[in-house]
Motif scaffolding. Structure first.
Motif, PDB file in Angstrom:
ATOM      1  N   ALA A  22      -4.318   3.742   0.815  1.00  0.00           N
ATOM      2  CA  ALA A  22      -2.852   3.661   1.486  1.00  0.00           C
ATOM      3  C   ALA A  22      -1.736   4.046   0.650  1.00  0.00           C
ATOM      4  CB  ALA A  22      -2.991   1.947   2.059  1.00  0.00           C
ATOM      5  N   ALA A  23      -1.032   4.756   1.228  1.00  0.00           N
ATOM      6  CA  ALA A  23       0.189   5.182   0.406  1.00  0.00           C
ATOM      7  C   ALA A  23       1.514   5.037   1.344  1.00  0.00           C
ATOM      8  CB  ALA A  23       0.047   6.581   0.093  1.00  0.00           C
ATOM      9  N   ILE A  24       2.310   4.328   0.757  1.00  0.00           N
ATOM     10  CA  ILE A  24       3.741   4.328   1.556  1.00  0.00           C
ATOM     11  C   ILE A  24       5.038   4.965   0.658  1.00  0.00           C
ATOM     12  CG2 ILE A  24       4.388   2.029   0.630  1.00  0.00           C
ATOM     13  CD1 ILE A  24       5.680   1.292   3.395  1.00  0.00           C
ATOM     14  N   SER A  25       5.827   5.728   1.148  1.00  0.00           N
ATOM     15  CA  SER A  25       6.905   6.459   0.703  1.00  0.00           C
ATOM     16  C   SER A  25       6.653   7.684   0.002  1.00  0.00           C
ATOM     17  CB  SER A  25       7.617   5.325  -0.096  1.00  0.00           C
ATOM     18  OG  SER A  25       8.935   5.886  -0.303  1.00  0.00           O
ATOM     19  N   ALA A  26       5.756   7.701  -0.851  1.00  0.00           N
ATOM     20  CA  ALA A  26       5.552   8.994  -1.613  1.00  0.00           C
ATOM     21  C   ALA A  26       3.963   9.267  -2.061  1.00  0.00           C
ATOM     22  CB  ALA A  26       6.157   8.851  -3.127  1.00  0.00           C
ATOM     23  N   PRO A  27       3.641   9.824  -0.944  1.00  0.00           N
ATOM     24  CA  PRO A  27       2.057  10.274  -1.073  1.00  0.00           C
ATOM     25  C   PRO A  27       1.961  11.366  -1.936  1.00  0.00           C
ATOM     26  CG  PRO A  27       2.700  10.262   1.481  1.00  0.00           C
ATOM     27  CD  PRO A  27       3.929   9.728   0.688  1.00  0.00           C
ATOM     28  N   THR A  28       3.066  11.810  -2.563  1.00  0.00           N
ATOM     29  CA  THR A  28       3.228  12.901  -3.638  1.00  0.00           C
ATOM     30  C   THR A  28       1.986  12.536  -4.754  1.00  0.00           C
ATOM     31  OG1 THR A  28       4.955  12.095  -4.476  1.00  0.00           O
ATOM     32  CG2 THR A  28       5.380  13.876  -2.926  1.00  0.00           C
ATOM     33  N   VAL A  29       1.690  11.314  -5.061  1.00  0.00           N
ATOM     34  CA  VAL A  29       0.583  10.668  -5.773  1.00  0.00           C
ATOM     35  C   VAL A  29      -0.459  11.348  -5.489  1.00  0.00           C
ATOM     36  CG1 VAL A  29      -0.469   8.700  -6.832  1.00  0.00           C
ATOM     37  CG2 VAL A  29       1.962   8.825  -6.491  1.00  0.00           C
ATOM     38  N   LEU A  30      -1.027  11.511  -3.982  1.00  0.00           N
ATOM     39  CA  LEU A  30      -2.061  11.834  -3.663  1.00  0.00           C
ATOM     40  C   LEU A  30      -2.225  13.313  -3.757  1.00  0.00           C
ATOM     41  CD1 LEU A  30      -2.420   9.992   0.088  1.00  0.00           C
ATOM     42  CD2 LEU A  30      -3.165   9.426  -2.167  1.00  0.00           C
ATOM     43  N   LYS A  31      -1.151  14.125  -3.633  1.00  0.00           N
ATOM     44  CA  LYS A  31      -1.023  15.402  -4.043  1.00  0.00           C
ATOM     45  C   LYS A  31      -1.433  15.792  -5.232  1.00  0.00           C
ATOM     46  CE  LYS A  31       1.950  19.224  -3.675  1.00  0.00           C
ATOM     47  NZ  LYS A  31       3.253  19.882  -3.450  1.00  0.00           N
ATOM     48  N   VAL A  64       3.754   5.605  10.570  1.00  0.00           N
ATOM     49  CA  VAL A  64       2.511   5.501  10.128  1.00  0.00           C
ATOM     50  C   VAL A  64       1.375   6.405  10.486  1.00  0.00           C
ATOM     51  CG1 VAL A  64       0.721   3.763   9.632  1.00  0.00           C
ATOM     52  CG2 VAL A  64       3.094   3.211   9.746  1.00  0.00           C
ATOM     53  N   VAL A  65       0.740   6.813   9.747  1.00  0.00           N
ATOM     54  CA  VAL A  65      -0.332   8.038  10.006  1.00  0.00           C
ATOM     55  C   VAL A  65      -1.602   7.597   9.475  1.00  0.00           C
ATOM     56  CG1 VAL A  65      -1.252  10.495   9.888  1.00  0.00           C
ATOM     57  CG2 VAL A  65       1.079   9.871  10.185  1.00  0.00           C
ATOM     58  N   VAL A  66      -2.717   7.524  10.384  1.00  0.00           N
ATOM     59  CA  VAL A  66      -4.019   7.306   9.968  1.00  0.00           C
ATOM     60  C   VAL A  66      -4.869   8.510  10.159  1.00  0.00           C
ATOM     61  CG1 VAL A  66      -5.981   5.716  10.163  1.00  0.00           C
ATOM     62  CG2 VAL A  66      -3.644   4.749  10.469  1.00  0.00           C
ATOM     63  N   ASP A  67      -5.717   8.825   9.205  1.00  0.00           N
ATOM     64  CA  ASP A  67      -6.901   9.905   9.242  1.00  0.00           C
ATOM     65  C   ASP A  67      -7.826   9.368   8.538  1.00  0.00           C
ATOM     66  OD1 ASP A  67      -8.062  12.124   9.405  1.00  0.00           O
ATOM     67  OD2 ASP A  67      -6.295  13.376   9.024  1.00  0.00           O
ATOM     68  N   GLU A  68      -8.798   9.021   9.167  1.00  0.00           N
ATOM     69  CA  GLU A  68     -10.068   8.418   8.537  1.00  0.00           C
ATOM     70  C   GLU A  68      -9.734   7.532   7.682  1.00  0.00           C
ATOM     71  OE1 GLU A  68     -13.485  11.142   7.963  1.00  0.00           O
ATOM     72  OE2 GLU A  68     -11.972  12.499   7.924  1.00  0.00           O
ATOM     73  N   TYR A  69      -9.910   7.466   6.372  1.00  0.00           N
ATOM     74  CA  TYR A  69      -9.694   6.587   5.312  1.00  0.00           C
ATOM     75  C   TYR A  69      -8.192   6.500   4.778  1.00  0.00           C
ATOM     76  CZ  TYR A  69     -10.587  10.600   2.486  1.00  0.00           C
ATOM     77  OH  TYR A  69     -10.379  12.122   1.963  1.00  0.00           O
ATOM     78  N   LEU A  70      -7.537   7.521   5.317  1.00  0.00           N
ATOM     79  CA  LEU A  70      -6.286   7.619   4.752  1.00  0.00           C
ATOM     80  C   LEU A  70      -5.285   7.281   5.628  1.00  0.00           C
ATOM     81  CD1 LEU A  70      -4.728   8.870   2.046  1.00  0.00           C
ATOM     82  CD2 LEU A  70      -4.614  10.984   3.591  1.00  0.00           C
ATOM     83  N   ILE A  71      -4.409   6.121   4.931  1.00  0.00           N
ATOM     84  CA  ILE A  71      -3.081   5.477   5.647  1.00  0.00           C
ATOM     85  C   ILE A  71      -1.924   5.994   4.930  1.00  0.00           C
ATOM     86  CG2 ILE A  71      -2.165   3.721   6.758  1.00  0.00           C
ATOM     87  CD1 ILE A  71      -5.057   2.063   6.305  1.00  0.00           C
ATOM     88  N   THR A  72      -0.776   6.593   5.485  1.00  0.00           N
ATOM     89  CA  THR A  72       0.308   7.103   4.704  1.00  0.00           C
ATOM     90  C   THR A  72       1.462   6.328   5.852  1.00  0.00           C
ATOM     91  OG1 THR A  72       0.276   9.103   5.725  1.00  0.00           O
ATOM     92  CG2 THR A  72      -0.485   9.163   3.669  1.00  0.00           C
ATOM     93  N   SER A  73       2.670   6.004   5.190  1.00  0.00           N
ATOM     94  CA  SER A  73       3.670   5.649   5.824  1.00  0.00           C
ATOM     95  C   SER A  73       5.076   6.259   5.130  1.00  0.00           C
ATOM     96  CB  SER A  73       3.742   4.138   5.814  1.00  0.00           C
ATOM     97  OG  SER A  73       4.811   3.615   6.540  1.00  0.00           O
ATOM     98  N   ARG A  74       6.332   6.135   5.859  1.00  0.00           N
ATOM     99  CA  ARG A  74       7.460   6.833   5.282  1.00  0.00           C
ATOM    100  C   ARG A  74       8.237   5.947   4.625  1.00  0.00           C
ATOM    101  NH1 ARG A  74       8.436  11.085   8.394  1.00  0.00           N
ATOM    102  NH2 ARG A  74      10.875  11.082   8.400  1.00  0.00           N
ATOM    103  N   GLY A  75       8.254   4.834   4.516  1.00  0.00           N
ATOM    104  CA  GLY A  75       9.189   4.110   3.571  1.00  0.00           C
ATOM    105  C   GLY A  75       9.616   2.646   3.655  1.00  0.00           C
ATOM    106  N   PRO A  76      10.369   1.958   3.273  1.00  0.00           N
ATOM    107  CA  PRO A  76      10.612   0.628   3.288  1.00  0.00           C
ATOM    108  C   PRO A  76      10.841   0.059   4.725  1.00  0.00           C
ATOM    109  CG  PRO A  76      11.925   1.665   1.499  1.00  0.00           C
ATOM    110  CD  PRO A  76      11.260   2.794   2.161  1.00  0.00           C
ATOM    111  N   GLY A  77      11.516   0.799   5.547  1.00  0.00           N
ATOM    112  CA  GLY A  77      11.801   0.513   6.668  1.00  0.00           C
ATOM    113  C   GLY A  77      10.403   0.583   7.925  1.00  0.00           C
ATOM    114  N   THR A  78       9.510   1.226   7.274  1.00  0.00           N
ATOM    115  CA  THR A  78       8.293   1.291   7.913  1.00  0.00           C
ATOM    116  C   THR A  78       7.213   0.271   7.315  1.00  0.00           C
ATOM    117  OG1 THR A  78       7.226   3.119   6.897  1.00  0.00           O
ATOM    118  CG2 THR A  78       8.623   3.487   8.784  1.00  0.00           C
TER     119      THR A  78
END
Length: 106
Positions: A22-31, A64-78
């Motif tokens: 799960a990554a919120i705000s900066a999934p650039t860490v995933l990248k 919020v986006v869920v794709d199988e095991y990966l959950i990402t979100s946009r930031g503090p407001g979400t």
């Protein structure tokens, strides 16, 4: 976190086992660690170009986006939507809904 070998190793191990990441705000860490390639993701709006230009991710503008095991979100407001989405993945809709009601988030 993007420069941490330990974080990269942990993320790749989670991915290999199809365990929730799960990554919120900066999934650039995933990248940075090559995690979640080919998956649908979202991020803080300022990171959209960086996440979509490499072609490794399918960028969505959803909160919020869920794709199988990966959950990402946009930031503090979400963050509440993100937290309850993670909770649903770890438990079930009924339990997540019960907790959301008790925390006045529904």
């Amino acid at each position: 976190m993007a420069k941490s070998a330990e974080v990269g190793e942990m993320l790749r191990e989670q991915e290999k086992k199809f365990k929730i990441i799960a990554a919120i705000s900066a999934p650039t860490v995933l990248k940075a660690h090559g995690v979640g390639k080919g998956k649908n993701v979202t991020s803080y709006p300022a990171m959209e170009k960086e996440m979509s230009e490499c072609g490794d991710y399918k960028y969505k503008n959803d909160d919020v986006v869920v794709d199988e095991y990966l959950i990402t979100s946009r930031g503090p407001g979400t963050s509440f939507k993100f937290a309850f989405t993670v909770l649903k993945q770890l438990t079930d809709d009924m339990k997540a809904s019960e907790i959301a009601k008790r925390t006045l988030c529904l």
